[in-house]
Design an enzyme around this catalytic site. Structure first.
Site, PDB file in Angstrom:
ATOM      1  N   ARG A  18       3.001   0.793   3.191  1.00 18.78           N
ATOM      2  CA  ARG A  18       3.814  -0.376   3.626  1.00 18.78           C
ATOM      3  C   ARG A  18       3.851  -1.318   2.566  1.00 18.78           C
ATOM      4  NH1 ARG A  18       2.010  -2.008   7.991  1.00 18.78           N
ATOM      5  NH2 ARG A  18       0.486  -0.126   8.521  1.00 18.78           N
TER       6      ARG A  18
ATOM      7  N   THR B 181       0.907  -1.196   0.160  1.00 22.80           N
ATOM      8  CA  THR B 181       0.062  -0.017  -0.001  1.00 22.80           C
ATOM      9  C   THR B 181       0.845   1.175   0.022  1.00 22.80           C
ATOM     10  OG1 THR B 181      -0.170   0.185   2.263  1.00 22.80           O
ATOM     11  CG2 THR B 181      -1.444  -1.365   1.356  1.00 22.80           C
ATOM     12  N   CYS B 182       0.266   2.438   0.290  1.00 20.52           N
ATOM     13  CA  CYS B 182       1.043   3.531   0.238  1.00 20.52           C
ATOM     14  C   CYS B 182       1.818   3.596   1.463  1.00 20.52           C
ATOM     15  CB  CYS B 182       0.218   4.903  -0.097  1.00 20.52           C
ATOM     16  SG  CYS B 182      -1.079   5.123   1.263  1.00 20.52           S
TER      17      CYS B 182
ATOM     18  N   GLU C 251      -7.688   3.750  10.641  1.00 21.41           N
ATOM     19  CA  GLU C 251      -8.220   3.727   9.406  1.00 21.41           C
ATOM     20  C   GLU C 251      -9.108   2.640   9.028  1.00 21.41           C
ATOM     21  OE1 GLU C 251      -6.068   3.920   5.858  1.00 21.41           O
ATOM     22  OE2 GLU C 251      -4.290   3.410   6.675  1.00 21.41           O
TER      23      GLU C 251
ATOM     24  N   ALA D 151      -8.716   8.416 -10.570  1.00 22.77           N
ATOM     25  CA  ALA D 151     -10.039   8.157  -9.944  1.00 22.77           C
ATOM     26  C   ALA D 151     -10.207   6.651  -9.496  1.00 22.77           C
ATOM     27  CB  ALA D 151     -10.968   8.408 -11.086  1.00 22.77           C
ATOM     28  N   GLY D 152      -9.092   6.089  -9.116  1.00 25.40           N
ATOM     29  CA  GLY D 152      -8.974   4.782  -8.411  1.00 25.40           C
ATOM     30  C   GLY D 152      -9.771   5.081  -6.972  1.00 25.40           C
TER      31      GLY D 152
ATOM     32  N   MET E 185      -8.275   5.513  -4.120  1.00 29.02           N
ATOM     33  CA  MET E 185      -7.624   6.659  -3.083  1.00 29.02           C
ATOM     34  C   MET E 185      -8.068   7.922  -3.911  1.00 29.02           C
ATOM     35  SD  MET E 185      -5.295   6.956  -0.834  1.00 29.02           S
ATOM     36  CE  MET E 185      -3.950   5.888  -0.870  1.00 29.02           C
ATOM     37  N   GLY E 186      -8.091   8.145  -5.246  1.00 29.97           N
ATOM     38  CA  GLY E 186      -8.665   9.370  -5.731  1.00 29.97           C
ATOM     39  C   GLY E 186     -10.320   9.474  -5.564  1.00 29.97           C
TER      40      GLY E 186
END
Length: 544
Positions: free
Chosen positions: A146, A143-144, A208, A286-287, A289-290
């Protein structure tokens, strides 16, 4: 792959000792690099290629010679090593669950992005890891915040060596630098770590929710993939249950922020007061996270924005969900044009190369009067914006590691809930460990059942042959039922003493002793031959 293997002597020697798999040797305070986070008096150890405490340097001559042999390109095969003079020590190792990784607590984004693995490549990576000599099962969580690799290893220290060298080869990060930032956890500690991750206790943003969805994606992606098998898949499925239970029973996620919402909050903090309403906002990506960034922007009152994406399909889906919000779609081919028209730019794409360089941004026109500098919030890993942009007077740049400023303000009110969550994790950890330990006896249970079944079938056949051909079908069925009933009742006691599922007072050591006794009495497969068979299977796979 063989050409990429480094010398085994470069490994920290404590990885080769016969210590308990759950114990990680520690260095002296001067050379240790420990994560600041510690739950249940446990620390993540960052392994460096520096001298260790002398107590950890004591290893047998046999082990040193074997490590030297491992570095030779034409050395003995794993099967030959198994049968060597050190085979006794080698086979006494139980298969270990290991997590080897880097996260926001141990390494900066510039290192993590080099090791990031796109979700589409996770099945391929599982296959590559399980092709290593001592890795049975594997999973990837990238992930962003880890990049963690979970494996079931036939040999603990050899498994760590193989996976670490694979990580270095794939990422281009030198082994010494990788060891400086990575952490290693074994067995129960590795399990506890994943449970904490799924519960949101290991996240930059405490509690989170997004990380639980990412753990679920590991299971979804691994379905049907050879190597994502019983123990590792069971570990991740249990982690999902833990994450759900923690959020249900503690409400740790209520009012919490995600990386995406923290990014929006950071933008608000950095913009001049009252300029948010007039700022021109552009979102790249636009995934998942977006989409979250867009939702949080809308929640803060931003009702018009430009969304730049590879295709318009995802943008249309977001439009349908957020009725009344003016979302303008632009293709990636208009990246610089859109940036020139934007004051606040969020980047959260899966691009493996930067969307913006220092030269690109330097050429962009000035932002709207009153805003001052063009603001880039880059929450992508790998990063979408080159760090050199920070040197420009016309731009401000923040990445995912800069979100701590926002997170700190939201953390205190959830610390009590985190304490409650650890209690739940402790309960679930004991359940999983009991289940995992019970798997040690599964081969013996299967073989003993097969052994007894062979005797039953043979004796029944003898009985029927003595009775001649005049016996009726009903009589045959009665004899069969009798034989099965006798076997079932005889097996009940031994089977109960071979299970360690937490429903009785038997300890694991007692169950394993029962297993060894049964192996001896009925000449079932020994520990040596079981491990030998596993390695033979891996060697046969490698030949195909």
């Amino acid at each position: 792959m063989a050409a990429a293997l480094g010398s085994a002597s470069s490994l920290p020697r404590f990885l080769g000792t016969d210590a308990s798999p759950s114990v990680v040797s520690r260095r002296s305070p001067a050379s240790a690099s420990l994560c600041s986070r510690s739950l249940h008096s446990r620390s993540l150890v960052s392994v460096r290629a520096t001298p260790f405490n002398p107590r950890c340097e004591v290893v047998s001559d046999n082990f040193v010679r074997k490590n030297e042999a491992d570095s030779l390109p034409s050395g003995p095969s794993p099967l030959e090593l198994l049968k060597s003079s050190a085979a006794d020590r080698y086979t006494k190792e139980r298969s270990s669950i290991i997590v080897i990784g880097l996260n926001i607590h141990t390494s900066p984004v510039e290192i993590r992005e080099k090791l990031a693995i796109p979700e589409a490549q996770w099945p391929q990576v599982i296959g590559e890891l399980c092709a290593l000599n001592h890795i049975q099962e594997a999973a990837v969580l990238s992930t962003c915040n880890r990049m963690e690799i979970y494996v079931l290893a036939l040999s603990q220290h050899r498994g760590v060596k193989e996976v670490t060298e694979w990580m270095s080869k794939q990422s281009g990060v030198p082994l010494a630098e990788l060891r400086e930032h990575q952490f290693l956890l074994y067995n129960k500690d590795a399990t506890q770590h994943l449970f904490e991750v799924a519960a949101g206790l290991d996240s930059l943003v405490l509690g989170e929710a997004q990380i639980l969805a990412q753990v679920k994606q590991v299971v979804k992606t691994g379905q049907g993939v050879a190597g994502f098998d019983r123990q590792i898949s069971g570990l991740f499925k249990q982690a999902i249950s833990v994450g759900k239970r923690v959020r249900t029973e503690t409400n740790i996620s209520s009012g919490s922020v995600s990386v995406s919402s923290a990014a929006v909050e950071l933008a608000l903090m950095k913009l001049p007061e009252s300029s948010f309403a007039t700022s021109r906002v552009v979102v790249f990506g636009a995934g998942k996270m977006g989409k979250l960034v867009i939702k949080h922007l809308v929640a803060k009152g931003c009702n018009r924005m430009v969304v730049v994406n590879r295709t318009e399909e995802r943008v249309n889906a977001i439009r349908q969900e957020l009725q009344g919000v003016d979302i303008v779609y632009r293709p990636l081919s208009e990246t610089l044009t859109c940036a020139a028209e934007g004051d606040v730019i969020f980047t959260c794409t899966a691009s493996e190369s930067p969307l913006f360089s220092k030269e690109n941004v330097q050429m962009l026109p000035s932002v709207e009067q009153g805003i001052g500098q063009r603001l880039f919030i880059d929450i992508s890993v790998p990063r979408n914006v080159e760090p050199g942009i920070s040197d420009l007077d016309s731009a401000q740049l923040y990445n995912v590691d800069d979100l701590e400023e926002v997170v700190a303000a939201n953390k205190e009110d959830r610390l009590q809930k985190a304490t409650e969550a650890r209690g739940i994790i402790f309960e679930e950890l004991n359940k999983f460990e009991s289940w995992k330990d019970s798997l040690e006896t599964v081969p013996t249970i299967k073989k003993f059942r097969a052994y007894v079944e062979r005797i039953r079938a043979s004796e029944m056949e003898k009985c029927l042959s003595k009775m001649g051909g005049d016996i009726s079908k009903k009589q045959k069925e009665a004899i069969y039922d009798l034989s099965m009933s006798i076997v079932k009742k005889l097996l009940h006691g031994p089977m109960q003493h071979l299970r360690c599922d937490g429903n009785d007072d038997r300890s694991l050591s007692e169950v394993l002793e029962n297993m060894r006794a049964l192996n001896r009495m009925f000449d079932l497969e020994t520990e040596m031959s079981m491990l030998e068979e596993k390695i033979k299977v891996k060697m046969e796979r490698a030949k195909k």
